[in-house]
Enzyme design. Structure first.
Site, PDB file in Angstrom:
ATOM      1  N   GLY A  30       0.823  -1.210   0.000  1.00 51.68           N
ATOM      2  CA  GLY A  30       0.000   0.000   0.000  1.00 51.68           C
ATOM      3  C   GLY A  30       0.849   1.248   0.000  1.00 51.68           C
ATOM      4  N   GLU A  31       0.145   2.359  -0.137  1.00 52.16           N
ATOM      5  CA  GLU A  31       0.845   3.639  -0.112  1.00 52.16           C
ATOM      6  C   GLU A  31      -0.126   4.690   0.371  1.00 52.16           C
ATOM      7  OE1 GLU A  31       1.949   4.119  -4.205  1.00 52.16           O
ATOM      8  OE2 GLU A  31       0.024   5.038  -4.724  1.00 52.16           O
ATOM      9  N   ASP A  44      -9.181  10.845  12.177  1.00 51.35           N
ATOM     10  CA  ASP A  44      -8.896  10.610  10.746  1.00 51.35           C
ATOM     11  C   ASP A  44      -9.300   9.179  10.370  1.00 51.35           C
ATOM     12  OD1 ASP A  44      -8.018  11.263   8.214  1.00 51.35           O
ATOM     13  OD2 ASP A  44      -5.922  10.760   8.607  1.00 51.35           O
ATOM     14  N   SER A  56      -0.354   9.216   1.592  1.00 50.77           N
ATOM     15  CA  SER A  56       0.164  10.567   1.382  1.00 50.77           C
ATOM     16  C   SER A  56       1.655  10.678   1.642  1.00 50.77           C
ATOM     17  CB  SER A  56      -0.561  11.539   2.303  1.00 50.77           C
ATOM     18  OG  SER A  56      -1.823  11.083   2.645  1.00 50.77           O
ATOM     19  N   TYR A  57       2.077  10.135   2.768  1.00 47.62           N
ATOM     20  CA  TYR A  57       3.462  10.350   3.175  1.00 47.62           C
ATOM     21  C   TYR A  57       4.233   9.054   3.346  1.00 47.62           C
ATOM     22  CZ  TYR A  57       2.069  15.134   4.369  1.00 47.62           C
ATOM     23  OH  TYR A  57       1.620  16.421   4.337  1.00 47.62           O
ATOM     24  N   SER A  58       3.685   7.961   2.897  1.00 55.64           N
ATOM     25  CA  SER A  58       4.366   6.702   3.220  1.00 55.64           C
ATOM     26  C   SER A  58       4.232   5.662   2.128  1.00 55.64           C
ATOM     27  CB  SER A  58       3.783   6.129   4.520  1.00 55.64           C
ATOM     28  OG  SER A  58       2.439   5.791   4.333  1.00 55.64           O
ATOM     29  N   GLU A  59       5.154   4.710   2.153  1.00 56.84           N
ATOM     30  CA  GLU A  59       5.056   3.490   1.364  1.00 56.84           C
ATOM     31  C   GLU A  59       4.911   2.366   2.379  1.00 56.84           C
ATOM     32  OE1 GLU A  59       5.032   3.258  -1.897  1.00 56.84           O
ATOM     33  OE2 GLU A  59       5.748   5.243  -2.516  1.00 56.84           O
ATOM     34  N   VAL A  60       4.065   1.387   2.059  1.00 54.02           N
ATOM     35  CA  VAL A  60       3.813   0.325   3.030  1.00 54.02           C
ATOM     36  C   VAL A  60       4.171  -1.030   2.416  1.00 54.02           C
ATOM     37  CG1 VAL A  60       2.112  -0.719   4.569  1.00 54.02           C
ATOM     38  CG2 VAL A  60       1.978   1.722   4.065  1.00 54.02           C
TER      39      VAL A  60
END
Ligand SMILES: Nc1ncnc2c1ncn2[C@@H]1O[C@H](COP(=O)(O)OP(=O)(O)OP(=O)(O)O)[C@@H](O)[C@H]1O
Length: 493
Positions: free
Chosen positions: A171-172, A312, A174-178
């Protein structure tokens, strides 16, 4: 500096490219002071508040002229974000980074990895070492390193190499790659570059880390195994996996090969807790009910223990895990419902423990969350100082940020559990009107669907109120806890 907004997933959160200046403030070489690991990020924010005001004005101004771009956003808008620009390199803290053998070894040893139930070992010893190092690095970075019990960032490549199992991107945002590390008990790596333009603020990482650690102990909140600060270019193995994901799903992020050797990242190592609600298929209304009911209960537990508000809780932040992929529908035969018949006060038992145990929900992503440590007077909270948060359109999610602003009146530090009710209303909306759930197959499923619809009406934020009045003013429920109590009594669960 070009400006623009982007969304992730199916209009998930968006980030403004106008926040570039925040990153530079993040790394402002403030007067170095004693590193107190009990200090919350918000106490740091006090130091920078005079700057924030100015930024907000600039950012808002820029945003106004950008409002039209919110509606239809091109994919991966504004790739030229200046991250390559030499002029930005001064923002990178200059620190010597030795490869940190201890942490690498820890990744091989599961027991060493599992720090989730303990506070960071920020002993006075560590603090002394950190103070010695502090003249070399900005205060917030030093503080963050203290939180994860590191003296220096470790090599990103070495850290990833230490995993002997396959890793792939899942996954990905706004501010991250997972990424997911395949193991008997899979690990999720949430990788967040920070410290430069258009990257998550160090202060936001500190908040997320502190809240995730604290909630890790509670059922229904993602389990944090450890957090680590790494530095360097993106490891090629992750780039390869990033490319595969891009081919299959078309990434909205930039290819991470662009990062400089001075790039810092915070990696959260989390338990893999299922698939997010946005991407999970719901097979019947029984599952739909379980997801709502369990999410409400998890929020209620957080409220009771930590005055927790998620703030959120969009459908990318609710993970669903079916136990043994069990089909729950057969259990519907055992459920009887007359709950909205007002003459019926003592009702049937719609869930036996075995059925309730068939699906787990887990909340993730506490970047915007608010909580208060038990016995501590200072809450951890996000200032909500990104004006773009309140400008999103075309998705109920974005209305919720604006409604929260009305509820809190901008006092984001204070406790307003009504924000949890707002997100529960959003959750009902997504379940009822955004998921494609097969039509109820029988009376029991029909009753569950009606139950969810009834709750959707009951939690409507602006019901019977005049325009401009406070959301949920006429709603009987002021918190997930009070709703949970009512639901439990009403449905005798
Ligand atoms: N522990 C986990 N188990 C399984 N999947 C996860 C986990 N953590 C994150 N994910 C996946 O990665 C996605 C992004 O994670 P997350 O929401 O934490 O990132 P973010 O950058 O904070 O996103 P946002 O844009 O909401 O701020 C999630 O929607 C989910 O699909």
């Amino acid at each position: 500096m070009p400006s623009g907004m982007r969304t992730y997933g199916t209009r998930r959160r968006y980030v403004s490219k106008d926040n570039a200046i925040w990153a530079s403030l993040d790394e402002l070489p403030q007067a170095l002071h004693m590193i107190d690991t009990n200090v919350t990020n918000n106490e740091f924010n006090k130091h920078t508040s005079s700057f924030s005001l100015e930024i907000d004005k600039k950012s808002s101004g820029a945003k106004r002229s950008e409002d039209k771009s919110v509606k239809s956003l091109p994919k991966a808008v504004d790739k030229t974000d200046g991250r390559h620009s030499k002029s930005n390199l001064h923002l990178v803290p200059t620190i010597v980074v030795p490869s940190h053998g201890r942490n690498i070894n820890e990744t091989k040893d599961n027991s060493a990895l599992n720090t989730s139930t303990s506070e960071p070992k920020s002993t006075s010893d560590t603090n002394t070492r950190l103070q010695e190092n502090s003249h070399k690095m900005p205060t917030q970075l030093a503080f963050l390193l203290g939180l994860v019990d590191q003296e220096m960032p470790v090599s990103f490549k070495d850290y990833i190499k230490s995993f002997k199992s396959p890793i792939y991107k899942i996954g990905e945002a706004s501010y991250s790659e997972v990424f997911k590390v395949e193991k008997d008990e899979p690990i999720v790596l949430k990788i967040m570059p920070f410290g430069k333009k258009n990257q998550i603020r160090c202060s936001d990482i500190i908040n997320e880390l502190k809240i995730t650690k604290k909630l890790s102990k509670l059922e229904g909140y993602v389990n944090l195994r450890r957090a680590i600060i790494v530095k360097g270019t993106y490891p090629s193995i992750l780039i390869e996996e990033w490319d595969k994901y891009d081919l299959q799903k078309e990434s909205e992020n930039e290819r991470p090969n662009r990062y400089h050797s001075s790039q810092l990242y915070c990696i959260l190592c989390l338990n893999h807790s299922g698939t997010d609600l946005e991407h999970v298929e719901l097979s019947n209304w029984f599952e739909a009910w379980l997801i709502f009911n369990k999410t409400m209960k998890v929020l209620a537990i957080g409220e009771r223990n930590f005055e927790f508000e998620h703030r959120d809780m969009h459908w990318g932040n609710i993970l669903i895990k079916r136990r043994d992929d069990e089909d729950l529908s057969y259990l519907l035969d055992e459920v009887s419902f007359d709950e909205f018949d007002s003459s019926n006060t003592s009702l049937t038992v719609p869930e036996r423990s075995s059925t309730a145990d068939s699906l787990d929900i887990t909340l993730i992503d506490f970047t915007l969350a608010r909580m208060r440590h038990t016995g501590s007077s200072s809450p951890i909270f996000n200032e909500f100082d990104d004006p773009d948060l309140f400008n999103g359109r075309d998705d109920y999610q974005f209305d919720i940020y604006r409604l929260m602003a009305k509820v809190t009146k901008g006092h984001w530090d204070e406790y307003f559990p009504k924000t949890n009710i707002l997100w529960l209303h959003y959750l009902l909306h997504q379940i009822l009107y955004r998921k494609t759930i097969p039509k109820p197959r029988d009376h029991h499923e029909q009753q569950l669907m009606e139950r969810l619809k009834k709750l959707f009406k009951l939690l409507e934020p602006l019901q019977r109120s005049r325009r401009g009045s406070c959301p949920l003013q006429n709603c009987a429920f002021s918190s997930a806890t009070s709703l949970d109590e009512w639901v439990s009594q009403r449905f005798d669960e």
